[in-house]
Design an enzyme around this catalytic site. Sequence first.
Site, PDB file in Angstrom:
ATOM      1  N   PHE A  52      60.237 -14.973  29.089  1.00 52.88           N
ATOM      2  CA  PHE A  52      60.423 -13.534  28.891  1.00 52.88           C
ATOM      3  C   PHE A  52      61.898 -13.206  28.976  1.00 52.88           C
ATOM      4  CE2 PHE A  52      61.074  -9.345  30.921  1.00 52.88           C
ATOM      5  CZ  PHE A  52      60.490  -8.517  29.967  1.00 52.88           C
ATOM      6  N   LEU A  96      62.642 -16.453  33.104  1.00 57.30           N
ATOM      7  CA  LEU A  96      62.882 -15.015  33.063  1.00 57.30           C
ATOM      8  C   LEU A  96      64.377 -14.737  32.957  1.00 57.30           C
ATOM      9  CD1 LEU A  96      60.496 -14.085  36.035  1.00 57.30           C
ATOM     10  CD2 LEU A  96      59.945 -14.018  33.596  1.00 57.30           C
ATOM     11  N   GLU A  97      64.813 -14.224  31.803  1.00 60.08           N
ATOM     12  CA  GLU A  97      66.185 -13.746  31.674  1.00 60.08           C
ATOM     13  C   GLU A  97      66.134 -12.230  31.668  1.00 60.08           C
ATOM     14  OE1 GLU A  97      69.719 -12.859  28.698  1.00 60.08           O
ATOM     15  OE2 GLU A  97      68.600 -14.680  28.180  1.00 60.08           O
ATOM     16  N   LEU A  98      66.622 -11.639  32.738  1.00 60.55           N
ATOM     17  CA  LEU A  98      66.429 -10.206  32.954  1.00 60.55           C
ATOM     18  C   LEU A  98      67.761  -9.457  32.824  1.00 60.55           C
ATOM     19  CD1 LEU A  98      63.904 -10.708  35.894  1.00 60.55           C
ATOM     20  CD2 LEU A  98      63.459 -10.658  33.429  1.00 60.55           C
TER      21      LEU A  98
END
Length: 462
Positions: free
Chosen positions: A206, A229-231
Amino acid sequence: MTKTIKLISPVDGEVYAERPVLSGAEARQAVAMAREAQPAWAALPLGERIARVEAGIAALNAMKDEIVPELAGQMGRPVRYGGEFGGVNERTAYMAKIAAEALAPTEVEDSDRFRREIRREPVGVVFVIAPWNYPFLTAVNTIVPALIAGNAVILKHASQTLLAGERLAQAMERGGVPPEVFRNVVLDHQTTEELIAERSFGFVNFTGSVRGGQAIERAAAGTFTATGLELGGKDPGYVRADADLDAAVDGLMDGAMFNSGQCCCGIERIYVHESLYDAFVEKAVAWVMQHKLGDPNDPATTMGPMAHRRFADVVRGQIADAVAEGARPLIDPAAFPADDGGAYLAPQILVDVHHEMRVMREESFGPVVGIMPVKDDDEAVALMNDCDYGLTASVWTTDTDAALEIGSRLETGTVFMNRCDYLDPALCWTGCKDTGRGAALSELGYLAVTRPKSYHLKKVQK
């Protein structure tokens, strides 16, 4: 009544595309078909899988004339920049080149008594939830190694870039990837979370907001499903006293303003040694004033609208709050008459800022940057680390040893020297703190979409 997702173009506020949302049953059927098709795909020789994926990317390139204006219509990037094909091709070529070595067994022993080794096996079905800001670049980071490693892939693209997912699916099928092995789907949040909670996938990737990443983690809780997860991000740049000033201005301001500031690793705050501060600010203002805000379909436009009015409103709110707290804006919005109070937003440089201001702590994801003077490396490092995020950090200096020493103290996933806003496919793309977790690209990118399997074979002695 069938639920649909509408893509509202930032160019004119009109519906650009509308697609029906898959029902829960339809989504589960797509996953089941992918799971059934995956073993046959994995059984193909590695070279065959690579060839088909590369052919898919070549087919995507052949769609350039259609894709570039579609990007402008969907998320506002000016057509003059020609899409994302350079990065897509570079990353695909590199991941294909290293695949054989990255996926090769690790031999521990092969003697007359034992054969011991560790192999990498595909995780099965990989779920990619892609963002709108770089809808092809970010997606291929996982799609390419996942397919090459023998996985099936389910792609759910952002509602703002629905057509990007369709183009990727068309391209991969034309390249020879079976449609059951690579499937683009349109899902709502509820079905997405239900599929993850049902352990439908071997890996979930995501790219998006911190809140979105938290929702993915909650859905995956107890399933032991691996996630990447790269947020959020609030990436800093630091200009040391020995920096090439002109290069620093050009690099950092491009990192702050390109794509209307909507870059995962865009520069959102800049710290400049006090001896260069005034000159840097003066040159930064002149750099911004060369840009033209306008219709992204006009080849003369260098800065298009933000992808949605609500994103621009967030940035306007941060700027207004900062000014109310004493910040000084250096760009007169009147110099950018296309700023309509909606998705079209004039770029802004803020000085007299401090870390109590939201614009220096919260992700902006828009064409605004705050610039602060610092007295030395220690102060710069302290300010760069004073943030909940950690994706990249950029140091501008002629001293490589100093950059390495500063980098060793920075809480970040990537340290740049004399550049920014770039993904090197040979290096691991990762983050820390609220930016998330996981690893994409490089050899480590293959580890994310495979699992280790050990073989301990005792040979019969005759």
